[in-house]
Enzyme design. Structure first.
Site, PDB file in Angstrom:
ATOM      1  N   HIS A 313       0.851  -1.186   0.000  1.00 57.17           N
ATOM      2  CA  HIS A 313       0.000   0.000   0.000  1.00 57.17           C
ATOM      3  C   HIS A 313       0.887   1.236   0.000  1.00 57.17           C
ATOM      4  CE1 HIS A 313      -2.956   3.001   1.128  1.00 57.17           C
ATOM      5  NE2 HIS A 313      -3.858   2.143   0.694  1.00 57.17           N
ATOM      6  N   ASP A 370      -7.924  -4.864  -0.396  1.00 57.90           N
ATOM      7  CA  ASP A 370      -8.446  -5.480  -1.623  1.00 57.90           C
ATOM      8  C   ASP A 370      -8.209  -6.985  -1.664  1.00 57.90           C
ATOM      9  OD1 ASP A 370      -9.563  -3.246  -2.761  1.00 57.90           O
ATOM     10  OD2 ASP A 370      -7.647  -2.554  -3.508  1.00 57.90           O
TER      11      ASP A 370
END
Ligand code: ACO
Length: 434
Positions: A313, A370
């Site tokens: 991320h 996700d």
């Protein structure tokens, strides 16, 4: 732009060739500081270069707080964990757009708005018919959200009834999302029902068919509805990410809210952003086809020809707090419902190996939200090409809130400069002489 004079805490000096310039240092309520370089070019003749804007902001925002180093996320000051555990998506949506948690009366009124505005104009149904069966639901969604502006044009950010405006958009986008799925299947659309909640309606519009009624009130589907409601909370806002910035960029030109949200949908579609949940499932399917050889994919990722989707991320360098909560949902789902999904085992194997692998540990690459939401959606029966649409449903309150905040701040049009690297002046050659 909001007055920044209240948050100036010092000055930064910069020397460029023979010039020395001073710039105000601004400090946010979290203690983080930024240098206001709005006058950099005027004072020094140079501009700032920041590839990917990773060190740049043009925003003062009070909506979501992210501490990537320590894995903290708050919406309007409230910890994501508390909102996840105690609030519903409609409360969080209200919180985002209005700035405060609703009272019981306010949340009831917000639900009434969601119900009242759930239908879309019958004329819009013709638009769905014009898309090919193979159209990606994100393409349909982006186009249809822009089209909403011709049916429901009246929107201003300072409307005393902005809650209703926001609820109308949130409710209609949910209906359009379900319709775009029905279109991709060639099935008749299912209308929203006033007796169902926001999430129940979505699941019913997705899965009810004339020959196989969907019982949303069954025990299993109620668990699905609860889990989906929680996932939407996790997506509600996330600072000035790519799609939010797209919403604001378009909004800064004073384009209407629908056009701005449509830009956000297009940005979210990308596989490095919201498209990652779809990319996760596609990657797991490829691993499965390849004989579940998880190790091969891990080693491939180290060669940098390929990225493990659902890992890493841009901000969270410890752990994505949303991923931890999404993992709880996945565990709850697997405990309470019978899940017959072979991709789960591959996902678990991949997660275990990555978390124990030095390459990923050194680079602080952990599963992101996700990774888990892609798997949960798959278990809920939501098809792979709808996964990014689900992200839109969650992120919409954040986009609306950010658009409203931007408009309220009287922002300038976003107009970045460039460092030109093309040719110098070239003499024009007539067509017949080339
Ligand atoms: N798989 C393998 N290696 C990776 C991955 C990955 N998913 N992500 C980053 N790396 C490696 C890079 O190759 C780089 O290695 P190096 O230092 O040896 O050159 C290092 O980790 C740092 O990579 P950056 O690209 O600088 O990391 P950044 O923080 O800019 O990227 C991003 C963040 C785009 C999310 C990246 O991790 C990625 O592509 N992940 C996969 C896509 C994904 O899951 N996106 C969803 C993000 S969550 C969201 O949008 C809600």
């Amino acid at each position: 732009m909001k007055d920044t004079s209240q948050i100036i805490v010092g000055k930064a000096k910069l020397e460029v060739a023979d010039k020395t310039a001073e710039f105000p240092i601004l400090q946010g309520t979290d203690g983080k500081m930024g240098i206001d370089i709005a006058n950099l070019r005027a004072q020094t003749g140079v501009i700032a270069f920041d590839n990917g804007f990773n060190n740049t902001t043009s925003t003062l925002s009070g909506i979501s707080f992210i501490d990537g180093e320590n894995g903290i996320l708050r919406y309007r000051g409230y910890a994501i964990e508390d909102l996840f555990n105690y609030a519903s998506f409609r409360e969080v949506a209200y919180l985002m757009v209005s700035g405060k948690l609703p009272t019981l009366r306010e949340v009831k009124q917000f639900s009434v708005y969601l119900t009242e505005h759930s239908m879309i104009d019958e004329d819009m149904h013709h638009f769905f018919a014009g898309f090919p069966r193979t159209a990606h639901p994100m393409a349909i969604l982006a186009a249809m959200v822009t089209s909403l502006s011709s049916f429901y044009p009246e929107i201003t950010h300072d409307d005393s009834n902005f809650d209703e405006i926001a609820a109308r958009l949130i409710s209609k986008v949910r209906t359009i999302a379900a319709y775009s799925y029905k279109k991709s299947r060639g099935y008749p659309v299912v209308y929203p029902q006033a007796k169902l909640s926001y999430v129940e309606n979505f699941l019913n519009m997705m899965f009810d068919t004339p020959n196989s009624p969907y019982d949303i009130k069954s025990e299993e589907h109620q668990i699905h509805a609860k889990i989906l409601d929680k996932i939407l909370i996790l997506h509600a806002d996330h600072g000035q990410n790519c799609s939010t910035t797209a919403v604001k960029l378009v909004g800064s030109a004073r384009a209407n809210l629908y056009a701005a949200v449509s830009a956000g949908i297009c940005a979210l579609w990308g596989p490095l952003h919201g498209g990652a949940n779809q990319a996760v499932i596609e990657m797991l399917e490829n691993i499965k086809k390849d004989g579940a050889n998880v190790n091969k994919y891990i080693e491939d990722a180290k060669t940098k020809n390929f990225r493990l989707m659902g890992f890493g991320h841009a901000l969270y360098k410890s752990y994505d707090p949303r991923a931890a909560l999404a993992k709880e949902l996945l565990d709850e789902l697997t405990q309470k419902c019978k899940i017959n999904e072979p991709l789960f085992e591959i996902a678990q194997d991949l997660e275990r190996r990555v978390l124990a692998d030095d390459y990923f540990i050194e680079r602080k690459l952990y599963p992101n939200i996700d990774f888990y939401t892609g798997i949960i959606y798959k278990a809920l029966g939501i098809p792979t090409n709808m996964l990014t649409v689900m992200f839109v449903l969650g992120r919409l309150p954040g986009w609306i809130a950010q658009w409203r905040e931007l408009m309220g701040n009287g922002i300038k049009i976003f107009r970045p400069r460039q460092i030109y690297t093309g040719p110098g002046a070239i003499e024009y050659v007539q067509l017949e002489d080339r």
